[in-house]
Design a protein around this motif. Structure first.
Motif, PDB file in Angstrom:
ATOM      1  N   VAL A 114       0.838  -1.204   0.000  1.00 52.12           N
ATOM      2  CA  VAL A 114       0.000   0.000   0.000  1.00 52.12           C
ATOM      3  C   VAL A 114       0.871   1.251   0.000  1.00 52.12           C
ATOM      4  CG1 VAL A 114      -1.624   1.361   1.377  1.00 52.12           C
ATOM      5  CG2 VAL A 114      -2.030  -1.085   1.028  1.00 52.12           C
ATOM      6  N   ARG A 115       1.888   1.287   0.859  1.00 51.63           N
ATOM      7  CA  ARG A 115       2.783   2.454   0.909  1.00 51.63           C
ATOM      8  C   ARG A 115       3.507   2.658  -0.426  1.00 51.63           C
ATOM      9  NH1 ARG A 115       4.047   0.316   6.069  1.00 51.63           N
ATOM     10  NH2 ARG A 115       5.908  -0.653   5.160  1.00 51.63           N
ATOM     11  N   THR A 116       4.000   1.565  -0.993  1.00 54.50           N
ATOM     12  CA  THR A 116       4.739   1.653  -2.250  1.00 54.50           C
ATOM     13  C   THR A 116       3.850   2.163  -3.376  1.00 54.50           C
ATOM     14  OG1 THR A 116       6.201  -0.167  -1.590  1.00 54.50           O
ATOM     15  CG2 THR A 116       6.089   0.351  -3.936  1.00 54.50           C
ATOM     16  N   LEU A 117       2.640   1.653  -3.442  1.00 55.79           N
ATOM     17  CA  LEU A 117       1.725   2.072  -4.503  1.00 55.79           C
ATOM     18  C   LEU A 117       1.328   3.536  -4.346  1.00 55.79           C
ATOM     19  CD1 LEU A 117      -0.453  -1.155  -4.609  1.00 55.79           C
ATOM     20  CD2 LEU A 117       1.017  -0.324  -6.460  1.00 55.79           C
ATOM     21  N   LEU A 118       1.084   3.967  -3.118  1.00 50.32           N
ATOM     22  CA  LEU A 118       0.727   5.365  -2.900  1.00 50.32           C
ATOM     23  C   LEU A 118       1.901   6.287  -3.239  1.00 50.32           C
ATOM     24  CD1 LEU A 118      -1.348   5.124   0.406  1.00 50.32           C
ATOM     25  CD2 LEU A 118      -2.197   5.402  -1.934  1.00 50.32           C
ATOM     26  N   ASP A 119       3.133   5.833  -2.943  1.00 56.30           N
ATOM     27  CA  ASP A 119       4.314   6.621  -3.296  1.00 56.30           C
ATOM     28  C   ASP A 119       4.441   6.780  -4.807  1.00 56.30           C
ATOM     29  OD1 ASP A 119       4.999   6.972  -0.670  1.00 56.30           O
ATOM     30  OD2 ASP A 119       6.537   5.405  -0.634  1.00 56.30           O
ATOM     31  N   ARG A 120       3.918   5.834  -5.540  1.00 59.57           N
ATOM     32  CA  ARG A 120       3.967   5.899  -7.010  1.00 59.57           C
ATOM     33  C   ARG A 120       2.785   6.678  -7.587  1.00 59.57           C
ATOM     34  NH1 ARG A 120       6.616   0.434  -9.544  1.00 59.57           N
ATOM     35  NH2 ARG A 120       8.365   0.273  -8.092  1.00 59.57           N
ATOM     36  N   ARG A 121       2.014   7.278  -6.728  1.00 61.73           N
ATOM     37  CA  ARG A 121       0.944   8.200  -7.110  1.00 61.73           C
ATOM     38  C   ARG A 121      -0.137   7.513  -7.951  1.00 61.73           C
ATOM     39  NH1 ARG A 121       1.614  12.273  -9.981  1.00 61.73           N
ATOM     40  NH2 ARG A 121       0.599  13.841  -8.714  1.00 61.73           N
ATOM     41  N   ILE A 122      -0.470   6.284  -7.565  1.00 62.64           N
ATOM     42  CA  ILE A 122      -1.594   5.623  -8.231  1.00 62.64           C
ATOM     43  C   ILE A 122      -2.868   6.429  -7.998  1.00 62.64           C
ATOM     44  CG2 ILE A 122      -0.626   3.290  -8.124  1.00 62.64           C
ATOM     45  CD1 ILE A 122      -2.596   2.977  -5.658  1.00 62.64           C
TER      46      ILE A 122
END
Length: 344
Positions: A108-116
């Motif tokens: 979840v953190r990684t995906l949010l950091d990628r601005r999904i």
């Protein structure tokens, strides 16, 4: 690699005009649009998605965090999500939580950091702090298959209660009276719902369900093997083992065969979550089938509605029983179908 300046030079227009064409801005003449698109084709230009996302605040990308990528059910779900997202103009990045809340939070953190633009989540073990924080912060999110009561997020799921009731009625009609269940994790909504539906269906037919016939699994094959070995060691083993997911059913089948026993002659076996290769086992396995493909497609549509400012709707679909031959059913006649599983 061609740049936007190269496209502008080839088309004989300004960089701003190229940008407006690529972003489908209405204030561009048809002639300029035609020349820009021809230049894009000639030069093989590909817009920089990251740079465009900084301008538009959208990446046209969805995140999908699934519970276990090795589970064929979730593999099929992920495929349908990717297909529907592509049809709607979105890409998908997938994270496998492996039934671990800490790994779920990492994805979840990684995906949010990628601005999904939004998240599809099948919550592991009742949720995780990072995922819950993201939901409460207003991140566009949809729960698929599993959900968390009390969290205000649209849910796309299948209701398996009727199908479990049909399964127990089917087993009762075949003459079985000692039915056991390998339950999924109680912290997950699917785990608790399936064992409760089984308990209610047993009561409807006046069948006892002693604690010794309820084994605690974790949606993994090894737990299905372990619980089934315990069932087989009882002074009065069950006549039927119902595994609350397909991987636990595989483990149960391994345990039965390791004892030199036969399905269904010595013990019957049924499963929740039908998968295509159940028809190829010997005997083919009777199972509850979820409309997996439609679940994935409906989840994407709900999330895109949320992202694009339309009110998202929760969706509840219906699972159904697929009767085969692992519970002592009569063999099909030459002209009758082996399975009634419909493609989602």
């Amino acid at each position: 690699m061609a740049s936007i300046k190269d496209v502008a030079a080839e088309a004989g227009v300004s960089v701003a005009t190229v940008s407006r064409v690529l972003n489908d801005h209405p204030s561009v003449s048809e002639d300029a649009r035609t020349r820009v698109l021809a230049a894009v084709q000639t030069l093989g230009y590909r817009p920089n998605a990251v740079a465009r996302s900084l301008r538009t605040d959208q990446t046209r990308t969805l995140g999908l965090v699934i519970s276990d990528v090795l589970n064929p059910y979730f593999t099929e779900l992920a495929r349908s999500v990717e297909e529907e997202a592509r049809a709607l103009g979105y890409s998908v990045i997938i994270g496998n939580a492996d039934e671990r809340p800490d790994l779920q939070d990492h994805h979840v953190r990684t995906l949010l950091d990628r601005r999904i633009d939004g998240l599809l989540v099948s919550p592991a073990d009742g949720g995780s702090p990072g995922m819950l924080d993201a939901a409460r912060a207003g991140t566009p999110m949809v729960f698929v298959d599993r959900w968390i009561p009390g969290v205000d997020v649209p849910v796309v799921r299948a209701d398996g209660r009727t199908a479990v009731r049909d399964l127990v009625a089917h087993l009762h009609a075949l003459g079985h009276r000692r039915l056991a269940i390998i339950a999924g994790p109680a912290a997950t909504t699917t785990g608790s719902e399936r064992v409760e539906a089984f308990r209610e269906a047993m009561a409807e037919h006046g069948l006892p369900l002693p604690d010794t016939y309820i084994g605690q699994g974790d949606f993994q094959a090894e737990s299905g093997r372990r619980v089934t070995e315990g069932f087989l060691d009882l002074p009065e083993p069950p006549e039927v083992v119902f595994a609350a997911d397909n991987l636990m059913a595989l483990g149960a089948l391994d345990a039965v065969r390791a004892r030199g026993l036969r399905v269904p002659e010595d013990i019957a076996l049924a499963a929740f979550d039908d998968i295509p290769w159940f028809v190829h086992t010997d005997p083919p396995i009777t199972a509850v089938a979820q409309p997996t493909g439609e679940l994935g497609r409906a989840a994407v549509r709900a999330l895109v509605d949320r992202i694009e400012g339309r009110p998202p709707q929760s969706v509840t679909l219906t699972a159904h029983l697929v009767v085969r031959r692992s519970c002592g059913e009569p063999a099909p006649t030459p002209h009758s179908p082996v399975t009634n599983r419909s493609k989602s």
